[in-house]
Design a protein around this motif. Sequence first.
Motif, PDB file in Angstrom:
ATOM      1  N   CYS A 263       0.821  -1.218   0.000  1.00 54.62           N
ATOM      2  CA  CYS A 263       0.000   0.000   0.000  1.00 54.62           C
ATOM      3  C   CYS A 263       0.851   1.263   0.000  1.00 54.62           C
ATOM      4  O   CYS A 263       0.439   2.292  -0.553  1.00 54.62           O
ATOM      5  CB  CYS A 263      -0.950  -0.005   1.196  1.00 54.62           C
ATOM      6  SG  CYS A 263      -0.134  -0.073   2.805  1.00 54.62           S
ATOM      7  N   LEU A 264       2.036   1.223   0.607  1.00 52.43           N
ATOM      8  CA  LEU A 264       2.882   2.407   0.673  1.00 52.43           C
ATOM      9  C   LEU A 264       3.676   2.630  -0.604  1.00 52.43           C
ATOM     10  O   LEU A 264       4.331   3.664  -0.756  1.00 52.43           O
ATOM     11  CB  LEU A 264       3.856   2.298   1.857  1.00 52.43           C
ATOM     12  CG  LEU A 264       3.225   2.218   3.243  1.00 52.43           C
ATOM     13  CD1 LEU A 264       4.289   2.146   4.313  1.00 52.43           C
ATOM     14  CD2 LEU A 264       2.312   3.409   3.483  1.00 52.43           C
ATOM     15  N   MET A 265       3.641   1.653  -1.526  1.00 54.27           N
ATOM     16  CA  MET A 265       4.375   1.775  -2.781  1.00 54.27           C
ATOM     17  C   MET A 265       3.472   2.224  -3.924  1.00 54.27           C
ATOM     18  O   MET A 265       3.909   2.280  -5.078  1.00 54.27           O
ATOM     19  CB  MET A 265       5.021   0.436  -3.139  1.00 54.27           C
ATOM     20  CG  MET A 265       6.024  -0.072  -2.126  1.00 54.27           C
ATOM     21  SD  MET A 265       7.540   0.903  -2.099  1.00 54.27           S
ATOM     22  CE  MET A 265       8.334   0.315  -3.588  1.00 54.27           C
ATOM     23  N   GLU A 266       2.221   2.523  -3.632  1.00 55.02           N
ATOM     24  CA  GLU A 266       1.307   2.953  -4.683  1.00 55.02           C
ATOM     25  C   GLU A 266       1.573   4.398  -5.068  1.00 55.02           C
ATOM     26  O   GLU A 266       1.894   5.227  -4.223  1.00 55.02           O
ATOM     27  CB  GLU A 266      -0.142   2.787  -4.213  1.00 55.02           C
ATOM     28  CG  GLU A 266      -0.539   1.343  -3.944  1.00 55.02           C
ATOM     29  CD  GLU A 266      -1.948   1.227  -3.387  1.00 55.02           C
ATOM     30  OE1 GLU A 266      -2.554   2.281  -3.131  1.00 55.02           O
ATOM     31  OE2 GLU A 266      -2.418   0.096  -3.207  1.00 55.02           O
TER      32      GLU A 266
ATOM     33  N   SER B 170      11.481  -5.599  -0.952  1.00 54.83           N
ATOM     34  CA  SER B 170      12.317  -4.631  -1.665  1.00 54.83           C
ATOM     35  C   SER B 170      11.975  -3.196  -1.279  1.00 54.83           C
ATOM     36  O   SER B 170      12.803  -2.288  -1.451  1.00 54.83           O
ATOM     37  CB  SER B 170      12.155  -4.806  -3.182  1.00 54.83           C
ATOM     38  OG  SER B 170      10.849  -4.448  -3.613  1.00 54.83           O
ATOM     39  N   GLN B 171      10.770  -2.971  -0.743  1.00 53.10           N
ATOM     40  CA  GLN B 171      10.388  -1.606  -0.384  1.00 53.10           C
ATOM     41  C   GLN B 171      11.240  -1.057   0.763  1.00 53.10           C
ATOM     42  O   GLN B 171      11.313   0.165   0.940  1.00 53.10           O
ATOM     43  CB  GLN B 171       8.904  -1.553  -0.015  1.00 53.10           C
ATOM     44  CG  GLN B 171       8.485  -2.420   1.136  1.00 53.10           C
ATOM     45  CD  GLN B 171       6.971  -2.435   1.321  1.00 53.10           C
ATOM     46  OE1 GLN B 171       6.356  -1.398   1.509  1.00 53.10           O
ATOM     47  NE2 GLN B 171       6.366  -3.603   1.229  1.00 53.10           N
ATOM     48  N   VAL B 172      11.900  -1.927   1.507  1.00 52.35           N
ATOM     49  CA  VAL B 172      12.792  -1.458   2.571  1.00 52.35           C
ATOM     50  C   VAL B 172      13.905  -0.602   1.979  1.00 52.35           C
ATOM     51  O   VAL B 172      14.176   0.518   2.433  1.00 52.35           O
ATOM     52  CB  VAL B 172      13.372  -2.649   3.354  1.00 52.35           C
ATOM     53  CG1 VAL B 172      14.426  -2.169   4.353  1.00 52.35           C
ATOM     54  CG2 VAL B 172      12.264  -3.396   4.086  1.00 52.35           C
ATOM     55  N   HIS B 173      14.564  -1.119   0.940  1.00 51.05           N
ATOM     56  CA  HIS B 173      15.619  -0.340   0.287  1.00 51.05           C
ATOM     57  C   HIS B 173      15.053   0.873  -0.442  1.00 51.05           C
ATOM     58  O   HIS B 173      15.712   1.920  -0.530  1.00 51.05           O
ATOM     59  CB  HIS B 173      16.374  -1.224  -0.712  1.00 51.05           C
ATOM     60  CG  HIS B 173      17.474  -2.017  -0.085  1.00 51.05           C
ATOM     61  ND1 HIS B 173      18.069  -3.101  -0.704  1.00 51.05           N
ATOM     62  CD2 HIS B 173      18.097  -1.901   1.115  1.00 51.05           C
ATOM     63  CE1 HIS B 173      19.004  -3.596   0.085  1.00 51.05           C
ATOM     64  NE2 HIS B 173      19.034  -2.885   1.189  1.00 51.05           N
ATOM     65  N   ALA B 174      13.837   0.756  -0.952  1.00 56.18           N
ATOM     66  CA  ALA B 174      13.218   1.889  -1.637  1.00 56.18           C
ATOM     67  C   ALA B 174      13.031   3.060  -0.685  1.00 56.18           C
ATOM     68  O   ALA B 174      13.315   4.221  -1.029  1.00 56.18           O
ATOM     69  CB  ALA B 174      11.876   1.469  -2.233  1.00 56.18           C
ATOM     70  N   PHE B 175      12.564   2.788   0.525  1.00 51.77           N
ATOM     71  CA  PHE B 175      12.343   3.854   1.507  1.00 51.77           C
ATOM     72  C   PHE B 175      13.658   4.411   2.045  1.00 51.77           C
ATOM     73  O   PHE B 175      13.746   5.591   2.385  1.00 51.77           O
ATOM     74  CB  PHE B 175      11.490   3.332   2.658  1.00 51.77           C
ATOM     75  CG  PHE B 175      10.106   2.886   2.239  1.00 51.77           C
ATOM     76  CD1 PHE B 175       9.456   3.504   1.192  1.00 51.77           C
ATOM     77  CD2 PHE B 175       9.471   1.835   2.883  1.00 51.77           C
ATOM     78  CE1 PHE B 175       8.191   3.102   0.795  1.00 51.77           C
ATOM     79  CE2 PHE B 175       8.202   1.422   2.498  1.00 51.77           C
ATOM     80  CZ  PHE B 175       7.562   2.058   1.443  1.00 51.77           C
TER      81      PHE B 175
ATOM     82  N   LEU C  83       8.754  11.548  -1.279  1.00 54.60           N
ATOM     83  CA  LEU C  83       8.608  11.816   0.147  1.00 54.60           C
ATOM     84  C   LEU C  83       9.249  10.706   0.966  1.00 54.60           C
ATOM     85  O   LEU C  83       9.073   9.519   0.661  1.00 54.60           O
ATOM     86  CB  LEU C  83       7.129  11.939   0.523  1.00 54.60           C
ATOM     87  CG  LEU C  83       6.357  13.085  -0.137  1.00 54.60           C
ATOM     88  CD1 LEU C  83       4.897  13.050   0.291  1.00 54.60           C
ATOM     89  CD2 LEU C  83       6.981  14.427   0.197  1.00 54.60           C
ATOM     90  N   PRO C  84       9.982  11.036   2.022  1.00 58.78           N
ATOM     91  CA  PRO C  84      10.564  10.008   2.888  1.00 58.78           C
ATOM     92  C   PRO C  84       9.472   9.159   3.532  1.00 58.78           C
ATOM     93  O   PRO C  84       8.362   9.642   3.800  1.00 58.78           O
ATOM     94  CB  PRO C  84      11.331  10.813   3.935  1.00 58.78           C
ATOM     95  CG  PRO C  84      11.530  12.167   3.325  1.00 58.78           C
ATOM     96  CD  PRO C  84      10.342  12.388   2.443  1.00 58.78           C
TER      97      PRO C  84
END
Length: 714
Positions: A594-597, A645-650, A604-605
């Motif tokens: 949901c946070l990657m949409e 993978s969203q960990v590295h994205a953030f 934004l961080p």
Amino acid sequence: LQSNGCCIGPDFAEENTEPEEETMIKIGGNSYLVSPSLPDFHGCSPGWSSAFYGAECFDSEVHGYMKNLGKQKPSESQNIDAKKVELEQLLMMETKNYRKTIKFYQKLLQKERSSKGPETKSMMPKLRGQLQEMKSKVQFLELVKKYVQMMYAEQWGVESCALPTVIHNGRTDIEDVAPVDGSSLLLYYSTEKQCNNQNGGRVLQAGTPLGLMAYLYSRNAFLEGYVQQFLYTFRYFCTQEELLQFLLDRISSTLSSSNLDPSTSLAKICNRSFYILQAWIEDCYSVDFATNADLLCTLKEFISSKVVPLNGYGERLLSLLEDASARKSGSAHQCSSMDKCEEEGEEDRKTLHSLCKKLSEDRSCNFTYIFFLQNFNWKLSKGMGPIAQYQRERLYTISSVLPKPCYNSFTEEFPGSFAKADEAGPYLLIEYSAQQLCCQLTLLQQEVFHKCHPVHFLNSRALGVKDKCVTVQKAVSTETVSFKVCNLFLSKCIQDQYLLQLLSYADSISTWIAAEIVTCHTSKLQVSLLSKFLLIAKCCYEQRNFATAMQILAALENLIVRQLPAWKILPAKVAEIMEELKAVEVFLKSDSLCLMEGERFKTLPTIPSAHVLAMHVQQLETGGFTMTNGARKWTKLRNIAKVVSQVHAFQENPYTYTPDFKLQSYLRQRITRYKDADISTLAADNCANFHQIPAEKHSRKIQDTLRRMKATFQ
């Protein structure tokens, strides 16, 4: 294989100085000329975007731009080295212009504050638009640069029919190997969607551990995201030692001859092994090599004794290991290549993040609870104001680029000037605004979050991580059995347990907040603290710090805290924030991505809730990984890799608030004091935590009783 053109790549052997002809490689349907030697050492880690987007990481716009790079005439051949040189020149020019524009924007901000000239106000909106355009262009060129790096790795890829040769350690050339049935190693399923990969409409569905390791050598495995997805998830079916041995065996068998023919499969297997090993070190050093001294020693010894004497890639791998070790020792954060500029651009980078954040924020916030669930937009409310007069006043200061002091743990001693923080108690929290506390708590949370890796969120059941809604006490023997059943990694696979530290920090924040509230000796102070923490939580989730927001919610939902009388006299508008927080929690739990949409996470961080993310991964891990024929379900592993993978994205987009070291030290001390506190015991010693009979009513009852007693004796 020969019909598709042979690929000649970097020949790092120093003694081989004979000139070689340029050859053609085919990638994404296009043919490119490649020189036999590369001028420098290319990074080849695909990164989180490769694991998340897969084959769609590089869209048609990137392919079209790449096709026109390095060509003076339409009929001219496409040389990949010429494309690389032109791309680097363009990127350097755009980055310099970007920095100059940022500095100019800073000067205009200073003039605007001093009210010098009305023309500055008219220029600001136009300049913001230019900054956005320039930022987008630099990011696009960075994406093209990554595509070029992947192309250098892809020139050593082999066809699917040649993968049995990889498994047989590359002992002979393809023509000399008897045909081997590859269907027992890898399984595909057909799709109607047109693909640019070598398998046409086939997509990898499953494979044996040996087959999945061999598929790393398949052409387009880098470009399609397979390599990055494999590096995130291989521990489910093989150990780090097994993967390393697989790569070293292929290198050993192909380094037997000092003069390798670049057109043979032996050369491709050898050089592809180097690129895979390099990608592994670049992306997973902290979780695989830094925590396993034997594995690191084996790799270094092999490179020094066997690779260095025969191939120049050995020295570069050793240098890469030294750099990775230095970054690990220095606790360096991972960041995008655009952020890895020289020191003079560091302050510009911090300012840039804040500018982009300011440009992306929408100050209107007119959503109801139902709309909150249906269409979750992170916008600032009018009541809270823009991200802060506090940040605007303190952003452009020398302290923003000063080194941050390091604390090894919360139990470390703090400077003497803060030794009396306990005497101040919770009153110091009241003095600071919710925005100020939000900024500093976010920086503390970011410090912990940036040390984690996507792999840390895998196999969390084996570490005892459970859904907080189901907390059942078990005997020690039961826990031992549970570990054996729930451990999804191979038994000899070493797992870094940093996730437990991340969750322990979250629990300590929740316990500290609950303790601060129940130790208030007056209801008025309790109402002030409840209001303060609710406003902090609201500010946190609006700034996409969901970790701290959920930690505050957990503290306020503590059974003891929820029963406090102060809730009844809490202002209605502040009490409504509690429902908003619950809606945020529902939103976070609704979808693992949901946070990657949308595009907001790119500008934004963001800090996700570690526990919620771990629960999403556990849900994906439910069910077997192995098919009836012994093959591992790659579709399942690919989905897991996409979520983590969203960990590295953030982590690529950090918060740039100005640190307030005095406030941070105070917060650290208070957290350390209460992190292991028993909330029920603390609450029992405070009469403000109990519903009291009004004093006048109680006094009237006593007077009536005394009056009746007096009447009986008259």
